[in-house]
Enzyme design. Structure first.
Site, PDB file in Angstrom:
ATOM      1  N   SER A 154       0.860  -1.188   0.000  1.00 23.31           N
ATOM      2  CA  SER A 154       0.000   0.000   0.000  1.00 23.31           C
ATOM      3  C   SER A 154       0.893   1.233   0.000  1.00 23.31           C
ATOM      4  CB  SER A 154      -0.844   0.008   1.285  1.00 23.31           C
ATOM      5  OG  SER A 154      -1.457   1.272   1.488  1.00 23.31           O
ATOM      6  N   TYR A 167      -2.847  -1.355  10.372  1.00 23.81           N
ATOM      7  CA  TYR A 167      -2.742  -1.505   8.914  1.00 23.81           C
ATOM      8  C   TYR A 167      -1.411  -0.957   8.400  1.00 23.81           C
ATOM      9  CZ  TYR A 167      -4.221  -1.233   3.995  1.00 23.81           C
ATOM     10  OH  TYR A 167      -4.318  -1.384   2.623  1.00 23.81           O
TER      11      TYR A 167
END
Ligand code: BGC
Length: 269
Positions: A154, A167
């Site tokens: 990401s 995350y």
């Protein structure tokens, strides 16, 4: 120049929706046989719908239920794939979840769930894939590399993200996992890379695009001024998995409409 994954078998984790489904379709379109992994009984219907799109377009594959955070299930998924198709050539380590919370409110369950799928899941799948790549060895009728792993990371492997510590921590760790594997298995001709998506229009970030106001504020973070689509990631995954990318290993490639140029600095700093 044509991207070809003919005769190759790809396991795509979390392929029943979002980015994973886009990647599964792209790899199948390039000729790979695709294992459309989904995590639970609940996502079987979605996985079957993706497989149908693949086969309707002339591709091949199966659906396979496995929770990537569970060691026994991951080992079995690779064993079953090898018994059915002979080997595995490509792993797309995509399955990922978010359990967002302000840090001081974050429960251990929220932390463990995200680390379990996003990081431990990528470890378990990479380990089984690499064992299979090494067992098979190089077969140039398939690929000039011994195997390819693509971690789906990401932009948050480098952009800190308030309210999402679990995350962001999982994605930062994926970078070191990827680079360490590329270093450790480079001599075996196993290529390992990460794709770092920015905001891609999928169920995981629905709150960020489902109203005009939300989409507008999201676009303020994206110089290229559009939200990404799963196909944007699928296109790169097919190229990276192919022999056209044979000298690319140990790196993170950002597919983010320039989100990582930090748009807010265009008028400040
Ligand atoms: C997250 C999305 C988010 C995007 C950009 C992704 O990794 O899963 O929820 O929209 O990063 O911030």
């Amino acid at each position: 120049m044509e991207i070809s994954l003919q005769n190759q078998v790809a396991v795509v984790t979390g392929a029943s929706s979002g980015i994973g489904s886009g990647i599964a379709k792209s790899l199948a379109a390039a000729g790979a046989t695709v294992v459309v992994n989904h995590s639970s009984e609940r996502s079987l219907g979605e996985a079957q719908a993706i497989l149908k799109e693949i086969t309707d377009a002339g591709g091949n594959g199966i659906t396979y239920q496995c929770d990537v955070s569970k060691e026994d299930q991951v080992i079995k998924m690779f064993q079953d794939t090898v018994s059915q198709f002979g080997t595995v050539d490509i792993l797309i380590n995509n399955a990922g979840i978010q359990k967002d919370a302000k840090f001081t409110d974050m429960t251990l369950d929220q932390w463990n769930a995200v680390i379990g799928v996003n990081l431990t899941g990528q470890f378990l799948c990479a380990r089984e894939a690499i064992k299979e790549f090494l067992r098979r060895g190089i077969d140039t009728s398939r690929s000039i590399a011994c195997g390819k792993i693509i971690h789906i990371s990401s932009v948050h492997e480098i952009i800190p993200w308030a309210g999402h510590a679990n995350y962001a921590a999982s994605k930062g760790a994926i970078r070191m996992l990827m680079q360490t594997l590329a270093q450790e298995y480079g001599a075996d001709k196993i290529r390992v890379n990460s794709i770092c998506p920015g905001a891609i229009q999928t169920p995981i970030n629905k709150d960020a695009w489902s109203t005009p106001q939300a989409l507008n504020s999201l676009l303020n973070l994206i110089p290229y001024n559009r939200i990404g689509q799963p196909q944007d990631i699928g296109n790169l995954a097919a190229f990276l998995a192919s022999d056209l990318a044979d000298y690319i290993t140990g790196t993170s490639i950002f597919v983010d409409g320039a989100m990582t140029t930090f748009e807010s600095f265009s008028t400040g700093g």
